[in-house]
Design a protein around this motif. Structure first.
Motif, PDB file in Angstrom:
ATOM      1  N   SER A  41       0.859  -1.176   0.000  1.00 46.15           N
ATOM      2  CA  SER A  41       0.000   0.000   0.000  1.00 46.15           C
ATOM      3  C   SER A  41       0.901   1.235   0.000  1.00 46.15           C
ATOM      4  O   SER A  41       1.775   1.370   0.858  1.00 46.15           O
ATOM      5  CB  SER A  41      -0.880  -0.014   1.248  1.00 46.15           C
ATOM      6  OG  SER A  41      -1.624   1.166   1.326  1.00 46.15           O
ATOM      7  N   ILE A  42       0.686   2.104  -0.972  1.00 46.76           N
ATOM      8  CA  ILE A  42       1.519   3.301  -1.114  1.00 46.76           C
ATOM      9  C   ILE A  42       0.626   4.527  -0.977  1.00 46.76           C
ATOM     10  O   ILE A  42      -0.374   4.663  -1.687  1.00 46.76           O
ATOM     11  CB  ILE A  42       2.253   3.301  -2.468  1.00 46.76           C
ATOM     12  CG1 ILE A  42       3.230   2.123  -2.516  1.00 46.76           C
ATOM     13  CG2 ILE A  42       2.973   4.618  -2.697  1.00 46.76           C
ATOM     14  CD1 ILE A  42       3.951   1.949  -3.811  1.00 46.76           C
ATOM     15  N   ALA A  43       1.003   5.393  -0.047  1.00 42.62           N
ATOM     16  CA  ALA A  43       0.244   6.626   0.171  1.00 42.62           C
ATOM     17  C   ALA A  43       0.705   7.670  -0.834  1.00 42.62           C
ATOM     18  O   ALA A  43       1.895   7.953  -0.928  1.00 42.62           O
ATOM     19  CB  ALA A  43       0.464   7.127   1.593  1.00 42.62           C
ATOM     20  N   PRO A  44      -0.224   8.241  -1.597  1.00 41.49           N
ATOM     21  CA  PRO A  44       0.168   9.272  -2.558  1.00 41.49           C
ATOM     22  C   PRO A  44       0.714  10.505  -1.840  1.00 41.49           C
ATOM     23  O   PRO A  44       0.347  10.788  -0.704  1.00 41.49           O
ATOM     24  CB  PRO A  44      -1.129   9.593  -3.302  1.00 41.49           C
ATOM     25  CG  PRO A  44      -2.228   9.043  -2.474  1.00 41.49           C
ATOM     26  CD  PRO A  44      -1.650   7.995  -1.586  1.00 41.49           C
ATOM     27  N   THR A  45       1.605  11.206  -2.518  1.00 40.03           N
ATOM     28  CA  THR A  45       2.172  12.431  -1.959  1.00 40.03           C
ATOM     29  C   THR A  45       1.787  13.590  -2.866  1.00 40.03           C
ATOM     30  O   THR A  45       2.296  13.696  -3.977  1.00 40.03           O
ATOM     31  CB  THR A  45       3.701  12.337  -1.831  1.00 40.03           C
ATOM     32  OG1 THR A  45       4.234  11.920  -3.082  1.00 40.03           O
ATOM     33  CG2 THR A  45       4.114  11.352  -0.774  1.00 40.03           C
ATOM     34  N   PRO A  46       0.881  14.456  -2.382  1.00 39.14           N
ATOM     35  CA  PRO A  46       0.444  15.585  -3.208  1.00 39.14           C
ATOM     36  C   PRO A  46       1.626  16.479  -3.594  1.00 39.14           C
ATOM     37  O   PRO A  46       2.562  16.660  -2.817  1.00 39.14           O
ATOM     38  CB  PRO A  46      -0.524  16.344  -2.296  1.00 39.14           C
ATOM     39  CG  PRO A  46      -0.917  15.367  -1.245  1.00 39.14           C
ATOM     40  CD  PRO A  46       0.233  14.418  -1.090  1.00 39.14           C
ATOM     41  N   LYS A  47       1.570  16.982  -4.795  1.00 39.72           N
ATOM     42  CA  LYS A  47       2.555  17.916  -5.341  1.00 39.72           C
ATOM     43  C   LYS A  47       3.947  17.316  -5.533  1.00 39.72           C
ATOM     44  O   LYS A  47       4.915  18.031  -5.730  1.00 39.72           O
ATOM     45  CB  LYS A  47       2.635  19.190  -4.493  1.00 39.72           C
ATOM     46  CG  LYS A  47       1.314  19.933  -4.446  1.00 39.72           C
ATOM     47  CD  LYS A  47       1.447  21.243  -3.735  1.00 39.72           C
ATOM     48  CE  LYS A  47       0.088  21.924  -3.704  1.00 39.72           C
ATOM     49  NZ  LYS A  47       0.110  23.214  -3.083  1.00 39.72           N
ATOM     50  N   PRO A  50       6.005  13.534 -10.816  1.00 42.51           N
ATOM     51  CA  PRO A  50       5.264  12.376 -11.339  1.00 42.51           C
ATOM     52  C   PRO A  50       5.983  11.039 -11.113  1.00 42.51           C
ATOM     53  O   PRO A  50       5.340  10.005 -11.012  1.00 42.51           O
ATOM     54  CB  PRO A  50       5.144  12.666 -12.834  1.00 42.51           C
ATOM     55  CG  PRO A  50       5.395  14.116 -12.992  1.00 42.51           C
ATOM     56  CD  PRO A  50       6.245  14.546 -11.842  1.00 42.51           C
ATOM     57  N   GLU A  51       7.316  11.058 -11.031  1.00 40.88           N
ATOM     58  CA  GLU A  51       8.084   9.826 -10.841  1.00 40.88           C
ATOM     59  C   GLU A  51       7.908   9.247  -9.438  1.00 40.88           C
ATOM     60  O   GLU A  51       8.231   8.090  -9.190  1.00 40.88           O
ATOM     61  CB  GLU A  51       9.584  10.074 -11.065  1.00 40.88           C
ATOM     62  CG  GLU A  51       9.928  10.501 -12.464  1.00 40.88           C
ATOM     63  CD  GLU A  51       9.917  12.022 -12.642  1.00 40.88           C
ATOM     64  OE1 GLU A  51       9.446  12.754 -11.744  1.00 40.88           O
ATOM     65  OE2 GLU A  51      10.385  12.485 -13.691  1.00 40.88           O
ATOM     66  N   ILE A  52       7.435  10.066  -8.509  1.00 42.03           N
ATOM     67  CA  ILE A  52       7.235   9.606  -7.137  1.00 42.03           C
ATOM     68  C   ILE A  52       5.830   9.033  -7.022  1.00 42.03           C
ATOM     69  O   ILE A  52       4.836   9.752  -7.128  1.00 42.03           O
ATOM     70  CB  ILE A  52       7.422  10.756  -6.114  1.00 42.03           C
ATOM     71  CG1 ILE A  52       8.799  11.379  -6.244  1.00 42.03           C
ATOM     72  CG2 ILE A  52       7.160  10.264  -4.702  1.00 42.03           C
ATOM     73  CD1 ILE A  52       9.946  10.439  -5.937  1.00 42.03           C
ATOM     74  N   ALA A  53       5.745   7.719  -6.821  1.00 42.84           N
ATOM     75  CA  ALA A  53       4.445   7.070  -6.685  1.00 42.84           C
ATOM     76  C   ALA A  53       3.822   7.386  -5.331  1.00 42.84           C
ATOM     77  O   ALA A  53       2.614   7.382  -5.176  1.00 42.84           O
ATOM     78  CB  ALA A  53       4.595   5.559  -6.860  1.00 42.84           C
ATOM     79  N   GLY A  54       4.671   7.639  -4.323  1.00 43.36           N
ATOM     80  CA  GLY A  54       4.185   7.936  -2.982  1.00 43.36           C
ATOM     81  C   GLY A  54       5.140   7.413  -1.931  1.00 43.36           C
ATOM     82  O   GLY A  54       6.326   7.209  -2.193  1.00 43.36           O
ATOM     83  N   LEU A  55       4.588   7.188  -0.745  1.00 43.48           N
ATOM     84  CA  LEU A  55       5.377   6.719   0.396  1.00 43.48           C
ATOM     85  C   LEU A  55       4.800   5.405   0.906  1.00 43.48           C
ATOM     86  O   LEU A  55       3.593   5.198   0.885  1.00 43.48           O
ATOM     87  CB  LEU A  55       5.352   7.755   1.518  1.00 43.48           C
ATOM     88  CG  LEU A  55       5.848   9.159   1.165  1.00 43.48           C
ATOM     89  CD1 LEU A  55       5.576  10.119   2.316  1.00 43.48           C
ATOM     90  CD2 LEU A  55       7.320   9.132   0.817  1.00 43.48           C
ATOM     91  N   LEU A  56       5.691   4.533   1.365  1.00 40.96           N
ATOM     92  CA  LEU A  56       5.215   3.311   2.003  1.00 40.96           C
ATOM     93  C   LEU A  56       5.858   3.199   3.376  1.00 40.96           C
ATOM     94  O   LEU A  56       6.950   3.708   3.617  1.00 40.96           O
ATOM     95  CB  LEU A  56       5.471   2.078   1.138  1.00 40.96           C
ATOM     96  CG  LEU A  56       6.879   1.647   0.819  1.00 40.96           C
ATOM     97  CD1 LEU A  56       7.263   0.492   1.724  1.00 40.96           C
ATOM     98  CD2 LEU A  56       6.937   1.186  -0.614  1.00 40.96           C
ATOM     99  N   ASN A  57       5.131   2.553   4.262  1.00 40.20           N
ATOM    100  CA  ASN A  57       5.594   2.357   5.629  1.00 40.20           C
ATOM    101  C   ASN A  57       6.171   0.953   5.726  1.00 40.20           C
ATOM    102  O   ASN A  57       5.450  -0.029   5.637  1.00 40.20           O
ATOM    103  CB  ASN A  57       4.427   2.524   6.601  1.00 40.20           C
ATOM    104  CG  ASN A  57       4.858   2.447   8.049  1.00 40.20           C
ATOM    105  OD1 ASN A  57       5.894   1.875   8.373  1.00 40.20           O
ATOM    106  ND2 ASN A  57       4.059   3.010   8.917  1.00 40.20           N
ATOM    107  N   LEU A  58       7.467   0.880   5.902  1.00 36.93           N
ATOM    108  CA  LEU A  58       8.171  -0.392   5.974  1.00 36.93           C
ATOM    109  C   LEU A  58       8.596  -0.621   7.418  1.00 36.93           C
ATOM    110  O   LEU A  58       9.654  -0.159   7.845  1.00 36.93           O
ATOM    111  CB  LEU A  58       9.379  -0.373   5.030  1.00 36.93           C
ATOM    112  CG  LEU A  58      10.226  -1.630   4.950  1.00 36.93           C
ATOM    113  CD1 LEU A  58       9.384  -2.808   4.484  1.00 36.93           C
ATOM    114  CD2 LEU A  58      11.385  -1.401   4.002  1.00 36.93           C
TER     115      LEU A  58
END
Length: 156
Positions: A41-47, A50-58
């Motif tokens: 599950s990847i949390a989107p990061t506004p702004k 485009p290459e950044i899909a988001g953040l994941l908690n590992l």
């Protein structure tokens, strides 16, 4: 074969974690890889770029997920309403300051490549690819493109 000869032979081979993006075989050195994960599950990061899909908690560590398809200028997959990270494998690599997850289509095997067979980046390779590639290895029937993890995550 003596232990000294075995040790010398080990130094003549570089190991790469291999994976595919849009059918192309890519790899990063084994020692740069922290772990390989199933889709997360990847949390989107506004702004974000485009290459950044988001953040994941590992396990409490926040990891930036880089969409290699976008980073390399490749077509996006049809998602059927799902977020990109929901179907992509994660190759988590250690950086100088933080870890980063490379979103890939599928993960392959560890490939042993003789260290002296690394060829320079071909001048005919697309500029987006040349900026993030360390070299190539000719394998039987295909080319293994070696990514420079630091350059991939630079996003400039």
């Amino acid at each position: 074969m003596s232990a000294a000869t075995d040790t010398q032979a080990d130094h003549d081979v570089t190991q790469y974690v291999s994976f595919r993006v849009d059918g192309q075989l890519l790899g990063v050195p084994v020692d740069a890889v922290q772990e390989v994960l199933n889709p997360q599950s990847i949390a989107p990061t506004p702004k974000a770029r485009p290459e950044i899909a988001g953040l994941l908690n590992l396990r409490g560590q926040i990891v930036t997920a880089v969409d290699l398809r976008r980073r390399l200028g490749l077509p996006q997959l049809e998602e059927d309403g799902e977020a990109r990270g929901a179907r992509s494998m994660n190759v988590v690599c250690r950086g100088d300051d933080e870890s980063v997850s490379l979103l890939v289509d599928e993960v392959g095997d560890v490939i042993d490549a003789p260290a002296d067979t690394t060829e320079p980046v071909p001048g005919t390779l697309d500029l987006k690819w040349r900026k993030v590639t360390e070299g190539v290895h000719r394998l039987e029937g295909e080319l293994l493109v070696i990514l420079d993890v630091a350059a991939v995550t630079e996003l400039s």
